[in-house]
Scaffold this active site. Structure first.
Site, PDB file in Angstrom:
ATOM      1  N   GLU A  95       0.799  -1.215   0.000  1.00 25.06           N
ATOM      2  CA  GLU A  95       0.000   0.000   0.000  1.00 25.06           C
ATOM      3  C   GLU A  95       0.840   1.277   0.000  1.00 25.06           C
ATOM      4  O   GLU A  95       0.320   2.372  -0.219  1.00 25.06           O
ATOM      5  CB  GLU A  95      -0.934   0.009   1.214  1.00 25.06           C
ATOM      6  N   GLU A 126       7.829 -22.096   7.657  1.00 24.03           N
ATOM      7  CA  GLU A 126       8.140 -21.291   8.839  1.00 24.03           C
ATOM      8  C   GLU A 126       9.207 -21.939   9.718  1.00 24.03           C
ATOM      9  O   GLU A 126       9.767 -21.294  10.599  1.00 24.03           O
ATOM     10  CB  GLU A 126       6.885 -21.030   9.660  1.00 24.03           C
TER      11      GLU A 126
END
Length: 312
Positions: A95, A126
């Site tokens: 953004e 992960e």
């Protein structure tokens, strides 16, 4: 006991100590509640998040000042996480270009497992310390860069390894977790630990923990950009008008900031190539768009300083 079962037992014992993994005693049986009660319960839990963040506002402010100082010297802001935290980092980073006119390389989100992990889980990503270190090595970090590692648990191997590698390269590092005394916080230059308590659905850290991450990353990126001169008063002036909505927003911004009419705003925006900040400066100083762009550059993009220089 096999090596895998021993490791699983170790992890099980470790996460058993985490607040983010606790069962929420207020909601022992979700299926027994009405939909209205479930909605009210989730909303009540979400309302606890801002109060938890408030306790850490001085820490967040200090972190932002460190990041902004480095970015003012040409550094980057890197978010790194696995699963939901990784996606939150990518969301916030993505953004920044349309909101603040930044290059996509300035604020970057890295997720364990790469691009494929944005849409769906990548098994075991992960857990890879090697991948965390390698992903940081690929960025060729330096002392002007800042890396924010995000993990609700604060124990994610990929993220901890990434933070350790980034710190070894000289970058400023932040360990952002939703449990206190986390391994992630201990690995970083600065620990940002915000406990939001057990989740409404036990262990589902995309809920309150994810909300906490979204709010804090909004703070970090937005306020850093304020410190870097990417805003004017309380409006976005570094956005680029690249579609109909953004052109309309840009014209409204020009009209609000300079008190000009719609025709003047439209003409100035077109002359500035859709760059709102340059159009504001051109209108307020009477300078041609090209000179306004040059004056902004001379003042490192800070609009108030450029206005002052152009009117005196």
């Amino acid at each position: 006991m096999t090596e895998n079962s021993a490791h699983t037992e170790s992890v099980r014992n470790e996460i058993g100590t985490l607040v983010t993994e606790d069962a929420n005693p207020k909601y022992p049986d979700l299926a027994a509640l009405t939909t209205a009660e479930l909605v009210a319960g989730m909303n009540s839990e979400d309302a606890l998040v801002p109060a938890a963040i408030e306790k850490q506002l001085p820490v967040i402010a200090a972190i932002i000042d460190e990041i902004a100082s480095r970015m003012s010297q040409g550094g980057r802001l890197i978010y790194v996480g696995a699963g939901t935290p990784g996606r939150m980092g990518i969301l916030d980073a993505s953004e920044c270009p349309p909101t603040f006119g930044t290059a996509p390389s300035l604020v970057v989100g890295i997720i364990a497992g790469g691009q494929a992990a944005v849409d769906q889980a990548v098994e075991n990503a992960e857990d890879s310390e090697e991948a965390g270190a390698a992903d940081m090595a690929a960025l060729k970090l330096g002392p002007t860069d800042s890396v924010v590692g995000i993990a609700a648990s604060g124990r994610t191997p990929y993220v901890i390894a990434a933070i350790k590698a980034a710190r070894a390269q000289g970058a400023y590092t932040v360990g952002f977790a939703c449990n206190n005394n986390s391994a992630l916080g201990a690995a970083a230059d600065a620990a940002l630990e915000i406990e939001v308590g057990p989740e409404f659905l036990s262990g589902s850290t995309r809920l309150k923990s994810g909300t906490c991450q979204k709010l804090v990353l909004n703070m970090i990126s937005t306020i850093t950009m304020v410190r870097l001169g990417k805003t004017y008063k309380n409006v976005m002036v570094d956005l680029l008008a690249t579609n109909a909505k953004l052109r309309a927003r840009s014209e409204r911004t020009l009209m609000r900031v300079t008190e000009c009419d719609a025709a003047t705003a439209s003409t100035a925006l077109a002359a500035a190539g859709g760059h709102v900040k340059a159009a504001v400066l051109a209108i307020m100083t009477g300078l041609p768009a090209e000179q306004a762009v040059e004056l902004l550059a001379q003042n490192k993009g800070f609009l108030p300083a450029a206005i002052d220089a152009g009117t005196h």
